[in-house]
Design a protein around this motif. Sequence first.
Motif, PDB file in Angstrom:
ATOM      1  N   UNK A 163     -66.853  61.146  41.579  1.00  0.00           N
ATOM      2  CA  UNK A 163     -67.979  60.409  40.988  1.00  0.00           C
ATOM      3  C   UNK A 163     -68.450  59.333  41.966  1.00  0.00           C
ATOM      4  N   UNK A 164     -69.595  58.741  41.638  1.00  0.00           N
ATOM      5  CA  UNK A 164     -70.247  57.713  42.455  1.00  0.00           C
ATOM      6  C   UNK A 164     -69.287  56.666  43.019  1.00  0.00           C
ATOM      7  N   UNK A 165     -68.310  56.213  42.196  1.00  0.00           N
ATOM      8  CA  UNK A 165     -67.436  55.128  42.645  1.00  0.00           C
ATOM      9  C   UNK A 165     -66.288  55.610  43.544  1.00  0.00           C
ATOM     10  N   UNK A 166     -66.302  56.888  43.926  1.00  0.00           N
ATOM     11  CA  UNK A 166     -65.297  57.372  44.879  1.00  0.00           C
ATOM     12  C   UNK A 166     -64.042  57.937  44.227  1.00  0.00           C
ATOM     13  N   UNK A 167     -63.910  57.777  42.889  1.00  0.00           N
ATOM     14  CA  UNK A 167     -62.712  58.324  42.219  1.00  0.00           C
ATOM     15  C   UNK A 167     -62.982  59.747  41.761  1.00  0.00           C
ATOM     16  N   UNK A 168     -61.910  60.490  41.533  1.00  0.00           N
ATOM     17  CA  UNK A 168     -62.062  61.878  41.081  1.00  0.00           C
ATOM     18  C   UNK A 168     -62.654  61.903  39.675  1.00  0.00           C
ATOM     19  N   UNK A 169     -63.487  62.904  39.414  1.00  0.00           N
ATOM     20  CA  UNK A 169     -63.891  63.178  38.039  1.00  0.00           C
ATOM     21  C   UNK A 169     -62.650  63.690  37.313  1.00  0.00           C
ATOM     22  N   UNK A 170     -62.663  63.681  35.977  1.00  0.00           N
ATOM     23  CA  UNK A 170     -61.537  64.227  35.233  1.00  0.00           C
ATOM     24  C   UNK A 170     -61.899  65.594  34.661  1.00  0.00           C
ATOM     25  N   UNK A 171     -61.083  66.603  34.975  1.00  0.00           N
ATOM     26  CA  UNK A 171     -61.159  67.953  34.394  1.00  0.00           C
ATOM     27  C   UNK A 171     -62.398  68.769  34.802  1.00  0.00           C
ATOM     28  N   UNK A 172     -63.445  68.136  35.287  1.00  0.00           N
ATOM     29  CA  UNK A 172     -64.635  68.874  35.731  1.00  0.00           C
ATOM     30  C   UNK A 172     -64.198  69.856  36.830  1.00  0.00           C
ATOM     31  N   UNK A 173     -64.344  71.192  36.613  1.00  0.00           N
ATOM     32  CA  UNK A 173     -63.718  72.157  37.539  1.00  0.00           C
ATOM     33  C   UNK A 173     -64.490  72.400  38.835  1.00  0.00           C
ATOM     34  N   UNK A 174     -64.735  71.353  39.595  1.00  0.00           N
ATOM     35  CA  UNK A 174     -65.497  71.493  40.847  1.00  0.00           C
ATOM     36  C   UNK A 174     -64.787  72.399  41.845  1.00  0.00           C
ATOM     37  N   UNK A 175     -63.458  72.564  41.683  1.00  0.00           N
ATOM     38  CA  UNK A 175     -62.730  73.465  42.583  1.00  0.00           C
ATOM     39  C   UNK A 175     -63.201  74.911  42.417  1.00  0.00           C
ATOM     40  N   UNK A 176     -63.908  75.204  41.308  1.00  0.00           N
ATOM     41  CA  UNK A 176     -64.472  76.550  41.149  1.00  0.00           C
ATOM     42  C   UNK A 176     -65.862  76.642  41.765  1.00  0.00           C
ATOM     43  N   UNK A 177     -66.448  75.515  42.114  1.00  0.00           N
ATOM     44  CA  UNK A 177     -67.851  75.529  42.538  1.00  0.00           C
ATOM     45  C   UNK A 177     -68.067  75.159  43.995  1.00  0.00           C
ATOM     46  N   UNK A 178     -67.070  74.508  44.620  1.00  0.00           N
ATOM     47  CA  UNK A 178     -67.369  73.909  45.921  1.00  0.00           C
ATOM     48  C   UNK A 178     -67.653  74.942  46.998  1.00  0.00           C
ATOM     49  N   UNK A 179     -67.273  76.210  46.767  1.00  0.00           N
ATOM     50  CA  UNK A 179     -67.544  77.237  47.775  1.00  0.00           C
ATOM     51  C   UNK A 179     -68.894  77.924  47.581  1.00  0.00           C
ATOM     52  N   UNK A 180     -69.678  77.451  46.607  1.00  0.00           N
ATOM     53  CA  UNK A 180     -71.025  78.025  46.439  1.00  0.00           C
ATOM     54  C   UNK A 180     -71.829  77.779  47.706  1.00  0.00           C
ATOM     55  N   UNK A 181     -72.758  78.703  48.006  1.00  0.00           N
ATOM     56  CA  UNK A 181     -73.627  78.505  49.171  1.00  0.00           C
ATOM     57  C   UNK A 181     -74.535  77.300  48.923  1.00  0.00           C
ATOM     58  N   UNK A 182     -75.063  76.712  49.989  1.00  0.00           N
ATOM     59  CA  UNK A 182     -76.030  75.610  49.841  1.00  0.00           C
ATOM     60  C   UNK A 182     -77.212  76.073  48.999  1.00  0.00           C
ATOM     61  N   UNK A 183     -77.576  77.353  49.210  1.00  0.00           N
ATOM     62  CA  UNK A 183     -78.718  77.915  48.504  1.00  0.00           C
ATOM     63  C   UNK A 183     -78.495  77.886  46.976  1.00  0.00           C
TER      64      UNK A 183
END
Length: 291
Positions: free
Chosen positions: A119-139
């Motif tokens: 999140x904005x303040x530099x801390x991890x979000x809670x439970x939001x599964x970004x580990x499933x999304x970070x490999x999406x293409x820029x497109x």
Amino acid sequence: MLRKILKWTGGIIGVLIAGVLIFYFTMHIKVNNKKDKIYNVDVRMFDIPTDSATVAAGAHIYATRGCADCHGAELEGQIFIDEGPIGTLYGTNLTSGKGGRPADYSDRDWILALRHGIRKNGKSLMVMPSYEYYKMSDQDLGALIAYCKSVTPVDHVTAEPRLGPLGTVLAGIDKLPLIPAEKIDHAYKPGAVIPKGPTVEYGKYLSMSCTGCHQPNLKGGDSPIPGGTYVRDITTAGNVGKWSEKDFIAVLRTGQTPEGRAMKNEDMPWKMTNQYSDEELTALYRYLKTL
Ligand code: HEC
Ligand code: HEC
């Protein structure tokens, strides 16, 4: 004699209670340290388009990656976990309405949340599964963000995230994926865009949305949600190995398996996979058949 026994049992219970308290406070400290950790990551920026074709492509990505299950169909935010001892957690209101993202929420903040789980303040979000999304293409990520930014604002103020004692212990023993930022390779750079099509490669790319529950090797395992239904093996070692392409598509559209099981949407989100195109489901099937 009785007094002696009582004294002994009292002692044992005392020791047990002390043990439980020490365990709990150790978990509490461990989990709080993780929650408060500040991540300094390099956010690689790219332009977020605004044209209507891209926005439409983004709406499809929103519908097919599970976002709606936690953030609502109108992006208005909705309760995701509400179990007293585990905690209370809302998928945030992602619109620019009251209770949603603030006026100064920038493209960088979107990328920070989706590519890094921060999140904005530099801390991890809670439970939001970004580990499933970070490999999406820029497109694709750009289209998703373009869509999120384009939706009608909804006023909906949700409660602050709260982790209960059981949630703390489950997170402490790694039974609740609380801290997405620690599961992400923050230096990851997507390679060449994989062309859309009914191909093994595109199926592999799409399957990242299945890995949060079915595990990175897609062989299943315990549910990521404590107490949830066991997640099945979807490689050829499981039922998928016996199904035709038509069977597979029918399962992902209806939740009904050829073996006669009716899966609940809360277990296996088939109302989400129902919105995949035939081409996308064929690609997934062809990829799973290689495993
Ligand atoms: C399993 C539930 C779940 C899914 C699926 C999910 N989210 Fe989230 N998301 C959350 C929760 C919970 C939060 C709030 C976390 C917090 O505040 O600690 C969140 C936070 C966010 C934030 C950060 C908001 C902020 O305050 O900085 C963004 C952006 C976001 N989600 C977008 C998405 C998009 C887009 C998708 C689909 C690609 C998605 N989420 C899928 C649960 C989910
Ligand atoms: C939120 C967690 C979750 C996600 C995300 C998810 N699944 Fe599942 N899936 C499950 C669970 C749990 C089961 C077992 C349900 C049951 O036994 O009733 C299951 C079962 C299945 C089955 C039936 C297997 C069998 O042997 O009958 C298939 C096929 C399947 N999933 C494919 C997928 C694909 C493909 C994706 C990604 C596009 C996906 N799932 C994403 C949780 C999930």
